[in-house]
Design a protein around this motif. Structure first.
Motif, PDB file in Angstrom:
ATOM      1  N   LEU A  82     -10.461  -0.433 -28.772  1.00  0.00           N
ATOM      2  CA  LEU A  82      -9.297  -0.052 -28.705  1.00  0.00           C
ATOM      3  C   LEU A  82      -9.151   0.662 -28.545  1.00  0.00           C
ATOM      4  N   LEU A  83      -7.554   0.615 -27.347  1.00  0.00           N
ATOM      5  CA  LEU A  83      -6.773   1.704 -26.482  1.00  0.00           C
ATOM      6  C   LEU A  83      -5.962   2.467 -28.064  1.00  0.00           C
ATOM      7  N   ASN A  84      -6.781   4.204 -28.530  1.00  0.00           N
ATOM      8  CA  ASN A  84      -5.949   4.213 -29.564  1.00  0.00           C
ATOM      9  C   ASN A  84      -5.912   6.143 -29.845  1.00  0.00           C
ATOM     10  N   GLY A  85      -6.749   6.047 -28.830  1.00  0.00           N
ATOM     11  CA  GLY A  85      -6.497   8.117 -28.096  1.00  0.00           C
ATOM     12  C   GLY A  85      -7.663   8.534 -29.505  1.00  0.00           C
ATOM     13  N   ARG A  86      -8.205   7.672 -29.613  1.00  0.00           N
ATOM     14  CA  ARG A  86     -10.194   8.419 -30.077  1.00  0.00           C
ATOM     15  C   ARG A  86     -10.391   9.120 -28.832  1.00  0.00           C
ATOM     16  N   ASN A  87     -11.813   9.757 -29.574  1.00  0.00           N
ATOM     17  CA  ASN A  87     -12.293  10.868 -28.690  1.00  0.00           C
ATOM     18  C   ASN A  87     -13.943   9.672 -28.140  1.00  0.00           C
ATOM     19  N   PRO A 129     -20.291   4.211 -28.362  1.00  0.00           N
ATOM     20  CA  PRO A 129     -21.865   4.436 -27.711  1.00  0.00           C
ATOM     21  C   PRO A 129     -22.032   4.796 -26.546  1.00  0.00           C
ATOM     22  N   SER A 130     -23.300   5.268 -26.287  1.00  0.00           N
ATOM     23  CA  SER A 130     -23.394   6.359 -25.312  1.00  0.00           C
ATOM     24  C   SER A 130     -23.000   5.516 -24.068  1.00  0.00           C
ATOM     25  N   ILE A 131     -23.256   4.042 -23.434  1.00  0.00           N
ATOM     26  CA  ILE A 131     -23.216   3.578 -21.974  1.00  0.00           C
ATOM     27  C   ILE A 131     -21.451   3.181 -21.986  1.00  0.00           C
ATOM     28  N   SER A 132     -20.684   3.115 -23.319  1.00  0.00           N
ATOM     29  CA  SER A 132     -19.242   2.720 -23.362  1.00  0.00           C
ATOM     30  C   SER A 132     -18.997   4.318 -22.845  1.00  0.00           C
ATOM     31  N   GLN A 133     -19.474   5.585 -23.237  1.00  0.00           N
ATOM     32  CA  GLN A 133     -18.807   6.853 -23.077  1.00  0.00           C
ATOM     33  C   GLN A 133     -19.044   7.161 -21.537  1.00  0.00           C
ATOM     34  N   THR A 134     -20.573   6.933 -20.846  1.00  0.00           N
ATOM     35  CA  THR A 134     -20.712   6.975 -19.542  1.00  0.00           C
ATOM     36  C   THR A 134     -19.472   6.074 -18.854  1.00  0.00           C
ATOM     37  N   ASN A 135     -19.718   5.408 -19.451  1.00  0.00           N
ATOM     38  CA  ASN A 135     -18.552   3.907 -18.592  1.00  0.00           C
ATOM     39  C   ASN A 135     -16.956   4.488 -18.672  1.00  0.00           C
ATOM     40  N   ALA A 136     -16.376   4.928 -19.978  1.00  0.00           N
ATOM     41  CA  ALA A 136     -15.511   5.590 -19.907  1.00  0.00           C
ATOM     42  C   ALA A 136     -15.045   7.348 -18.927  1.00  0.00           C
ATOM     43  N   ALA A 137     -16.117   7.679 -18.982  1.00  0.00           N
ATOM     44  CA  ALA A 137     -16.247   8.770 -17.960  1.00  0.00           C
ATOM     45  C   ALA A 137     -15.912   8.315 -16.893  1.00  0.00           C
ATOM     46  N   GLY A 147     -12.953   8.384 -15.993  1.00  0.00           N
ATOM     47  CA  GLY A 147     -11.656   9.397 -15.674  1.00  0.00           C
ATOM     48  C   GLY A 147     -11.595   9.927 -17.080  1.00  0.00           C
ATOM     49  N   PHE A 148     -11.909   9.207 -18.067  1.00  0.00           N
ATOM     50  CA  PHE A 148     -11.844   9.358 -20.005  1.00  0.00           C
ATOM     51  C   PHE A 148     -12.475  10.842 -19.702  1.00  0.00           C
ATOM     52  N   SER A 149     -12.483  11.865 -19.577  1.00  0.00           N
ATOM     53  CA  SER A 149     -13.235  12.650 -19.906  1.00  0.00           C
ATOM     54  C   SER A 149     -13.520  12.769 -21.225  1.00  0.00           C
ATOM     55  N   THR A 150     -12.620  13.023 -22.025  1.00  0.00           N
ATOM     56  CA  THR A 150     -12.556  13.286 -23.495  1.00  0.00           C
ATOM     57  C   THR A 150     -12.027  12.460 -24.604  1.00  0.00           C
TER      58      THR A 150
END
Length: 267
Positions: free
Chosen positions: A123-128, A133-141, A144-147
């Motif tokens: 969900l696109l809700n502005g969360r950190n 999950p770790s794989i999703s953090q990698t894909n988000a980064a 370009g979503f670093s934070t």
């Protein structure tokens, strides 16, 4: 024992060499098949491996065209990430075997009536992003979503122009009308009856003239002047017409259906 095993191997070799087909569960394999499996209650279990990326041969030493494996890992970064499923190798990379052409890719967006994360959709809700999950953090980064993830709450999605960055926000759901936004019309009104001002008037019958007509003295009156009140009464008028407004912003919501927006970041 060794002799018996050797004889068995020789016999199997001679059978394969003679028959050219191998049957497992059947004594009469198809002539068109090198290997035929036959069972009514068992399946073929593909070897399972953990791939690291579609472009990496690992865990094998090199890409081998025609190699089939079942991948158990979720790894890599888009667009070369891999997910659990059946893959074949085309000699340069791993290709996911799927008849579904609509498999989501990292960064895909969708609207949904769902209210929570599901199947790799977040969900696109502005969360950190540290909460993902770790794989999703990698894909988000990688996107370009670093934070934080963008927030789609109370927003309409808009395509970017050349000067905007992806995921930037803007606009407002309300606005106030300025004078320049009004049509060019005349607003008329009437001043109050009180207030000093000038008047013009005609001075009538106040001048008398004496003259003699023969032996008779005569007088007469004449209209002589048009006059204006004194300069002290000269002034200008201004007029204002109150709109009665309070500068309340207009809520600008077109007809709409409320949904949630999700981004695919893998699972």
């Amino acid at each position: 024992m060794k002799t018996k095993f050797l004889y068995t191997c020789i016999a199997a070799f001679l059978f394969v060499a003679h028959k050219a087909q191998v049957g497992i569960g059947t004594s009469n394999p198809s002539n068109s098949a090198v290997l035929e499996l036959s069972s009514t209650n068992k399946g073929f279990l593909m070897n399972t491996v953990a791939l690291t990326s579609a472009t990496s041969a690992a865990p094998f030493g090199s890409n081998v065209e025609g190699m089939w494996v079942y991948n158990t890992a979720t790894a890599g970064t888009s667009p070369n990430n891999v997910i659990p499923g059946l893959y074949y190798n085309d000699g340069t990379k791993w290709v996911l075997m799927s008849i579904n052409n609509d498999l989501p890719k990292i960064g895909d967006l969708k609207s949904s009536m769902a209210t929570t994360d599901h199947d790799g959709w977040f969900l696109l809700n502005g969360r950190n992003i540290s909460t993902l999950p770790s794989i999703s953090q990698t894909n988000a980064a990688a996107l370009g979503f670093s934070t934080t993830l963008p927030s789609s709450s109370d927003r309409i999605l808009k395509g970017k122009n050349t000067s905007e960055a992806v995921s930037s926000t803007g606009g407002s759901n309300s606005f106030s009308i300025a004078q320049a936004n009004l049509p060019n019309v005349n607003i008329t009104g009437t001043t109050a009856s009180s207030g000093a001002h000038t008047h013009s008037y005609t001075n009538r019958g106040v001048n008398y003239w004496n003259y003699n007509a023969g032996s008779i003295n005569t007088t007469r009156t004449i209209d002589t002047e048009v006059r204006t009140t004194a300069a002290a009464g000269d002034h200008s008028h201004t007029i204002s017409v109150a709109s009665g407004g309070t500068n309340t912003a207009i809520t600008q919501y077109p007809k709409h259906l409320v949904v949630q927006y999700f981004i695919y970041l893998g699972k």
